[in-house]
Enzyme design. Structure first.
Site, mmCIF file in Angstrom:
data_model
loop_
_atom_site.group_PDB
_atom_site.id
_atom_site.type_symbol
_atom_site.label_atom_id
_atom_site.label_comp_id
_atom_site.label_asym_id
_atom_site.label_seq_id
_atom_site.Cartn_x
_atom_site.Cartn_y
_atom_site.Cartn_z
ATOM 1 N N ASN A 12 6.848 -23.705 -5.453
ATOM 2 C CA ASN A 12 8.181 -23.946 -4.883
ATOM 3 C C ASN A 12 8.261 -25.441 -4.582
ATOM 4 O O ASN A 12 7.665 -25.914 -3.615
ATOM 5 C CB ASN A 12 8.334 -23.119 -3.601
ATOM 6 C CG ASN A 12 9.610 -23.453 -2.843
ATOM 7 O OD1 ASN A 12 10.479 -24.145 -3.357
ATOM 8 N ND2 ASN A 12 9.699 -22.958 -1.614
ATOM 9 N N LYS A 14 10.781 -27.108 -3.646
ATOM 10 C CA LYS A 14 11.751 -27.436 -2.599
ATOM 11 C C LYS A 14 12.620 -28.618 -3.054
ATOM 12 O O LYS A 14 12.905 -28.736 -4.238
ATOM 13 C CB LYS A 14 11.033 -27.703 -1.265
ATOM 14 C CG LYS A 14 10.051 -26.585 -0.937
ATOM 15 C CD LYS A 14 9.522 -26.628 0.461
ATOM 16 C CE LYS A 14 8.551 -25.465 0.658
ATOM 17 N NZ LYS A 14 8.101 -25.308 2.026
ATOM 18 N N HIS A 99 14.371 -17.764 1.428
ATOM 19 C CA HIS A 99 13.284 -18.598 1.959
ATOM 20 C C HIS A 99 13.587 -18.921 3.423
ATOM 21 O O HIS A 99 14.750 -19.123 3.795
ATOM 22 C CB HIS A 99 13.152 -19.884 1.131
ATOM 23 C CG HIS A 99 11.916 -20.648 1.473
ATOM 24 N ND1 HIS A 99 11.847 -21.444 2.595
ATOM 25 C CD2 HIS A 99 10.700 -20.711 0.882
ATOM 26 C CE1 HIS A 99 10.623 -21.963 2.669
ATOM 27 N NE2 HIS A 99 9.919 -21.535 1.634
ATOM 28 N N GLU A 101 13.352 -21.532 5.052
ATOM 29 C CA GLU A 101 14.096 -22.784 5.267
ATOM 30 C C GLU A 101 15.589 -22.561 5.062
ATOM 31 O O GLU A 101 16.414 -23.168 5.753
ATOM 32 C CB GLU A 101 13.544 -23.882 4.329
ATOM 33 C CG GLU A 101 12.190 -24.378 4.837
ATOM 34 C CD GLU A 101 11.249 -24.909 3.769
ATOM 35 O OE1 GLU A 101 11.695 -25.192 2.647
ATOM 36 O OE2 GLU A 101 10.048 -25.027 4.077
ATOM 37 N N GLU A 169 5.711 -15.075 3.962
ATOM 38 C CA GLU A 169 5.459 -16.463 4.336
ATOM 39 C C GLU A 169 5.690 -16.622 5.836
ATOM 40 O O GLU A 169 6.835 -16.783 6.279
ATOM 41 C CB GLU A 169 6.428 -17.399 3.604
ATOM 42 C CG GLU A 169 6.311 -17.359 2.103
ATOM 43 C CD GLU A 169 6.821 -18.657 1.478
ATOM 44 O OE1 GLU A 169 6.036 -19.303 0.778
ATOM 45 O OE2 GLU A 169 7.974 -19.025 1.726
ATOM 46 N N GLY A 175 3.937 -25.506 5.399
ATOM 47 C CA GLY A 175 3.873 -26.966 5.490
ATOM 48 C C GLY A 175 3.093 -27.477 6.691
ATOM 49 O O GLY A 175 3.155 -28.664 7.005
ATOM 50 N N SER A 214 0.950 -22.855 3.347
ATOM 51 C CA SER A 214 -0.268 -23.679 3.329
ATOM 52 C C SER A 214 -1.362 -23.108 2.429
ATOM 53 O O SER A 214 -2.550 -23.257 2.728
ATOM 54 C CB SER A 214 -0.785 -23.908 4.756
ATOM 55 O OG SER A 214 0.178 -24.640 5.500
#
Ligand code: PGA
Length: 251
Positions: A12, A14, A99, A101, A169, A175, A214
């Site tokens: 991904n 991003k 996702h 985010e 996730e 991250g 991660s």
């Protein structure tokens, strides 16, 4: 992992990547051509602007491409959005939906994520539906309840088997360099599998369950060996071919 599940390692990217970054995909394609065949499907979800140019390198190398989001509608007055059929037209075969985010930045609800997944299926794309708890939810002992609610609400009724992918996730692992313990990942993935089987019967057995957050060369071997982990969704470590390759061949 059941014999019939082919694992998936999906990158991904991003909001990262200009055309100059295609060099990393060329490097990866070179590794795939030269090395032992991977034991998984390899996918990259770049920014939508790169899908078409990347496909010229990815397709001959057997790398599958995906989008990072799609609108629930097939077309229309939605400035700035992208439809699933546009991603397919550009060469994508998959699309990430829900996702964390996007859930956080754009207030996406489970219901909206389910509609996006349905739009993906209608355009022949495999949706990668993301679920995961925040740190506060885990500390409050609510991780299972939150993820179960997201799974129930975000996965369409007609989705099962290879048609759909679920990515667990944990938001606090994305991250940050932090990961849950292997026991925590195993427990969550077992819960996800049990829920899919209780909802879809045998068709719940073939759904690929990815771990994301991660995932990197140093922890990939351990995490990818956990029961009911059928691959990974990789953010930061998918941007460089060497790191991504190390994860692919950790399987
Ligand atoms: P990360 O991101 O690997 O950089 O933690 C994973 C993701 O958000 O899909």
């Amino acid at each position: 992992m059941p014999q019939n599940i082919t694992p998936l390692i999906a990158g991904n990217w991003k909001m990262n990547g200009l055309r100059a970054a295609l060099i990393e995909v060329e490097k990866l394609a070179g590794r795939l051509a030269a090395g032992e065949p991977p034991r998984c499907t390899v996918a990259i979800c770049p920014p939508a602007t790169l899908i078409n140019p990347m496909n010229r390198i990815a397709a001959p190398a057997g790398i599958v491409l995906g989008g990072q989001d799609c609108h629930p509608a097939a077309s229309g007055a939605h400035t700035g959005d992208i439809a699933a059929q546009m991603l397919a037209d550009a060469g994508a075969q998959m699309v990430i939906v829900g996702h964390s985010e996007r859930r956080a930045d754009h207030g996406e609800t489970d219901d909206l994520v389910r509609q996006k997944a349905m739009a993906a299926l209608a355009s022949g794309l495999t949706p990668i539906i993301c679920v995961g708890e925040t740190r506060a939810e885990r500390e409050a002992g609510k991780a299972d309840a939150v993820v179960s609610r997201q799974l129930a609400g975000s996965v369409p009724d007609q989705a099962a088997d290879e048609d759909v992918v679920i990515a667990y996730e944990p938001v606090w692992a994305i991250g940050t360099g932090l990961t849950p313990t292997s026991a925590d990942i195993a427990e969550m993935h077992k819960n996800l599998r049990d829920q899919l089987i209780s909802r879809f019967g045998k068709r719940g057995e073939g759904v690929r369950l990815l771990y994301g957050g991660s995932l990197k060369p140093a922890n990939a071997k351990e995490i990818l060996a956990i029961a009911n982990v059928n691959g990974g969704l990789v953010g930061g470590a998918s941007l460089l071919a060497d790191d991504f390759a190390a994860i692919i061949w950790a399987l």
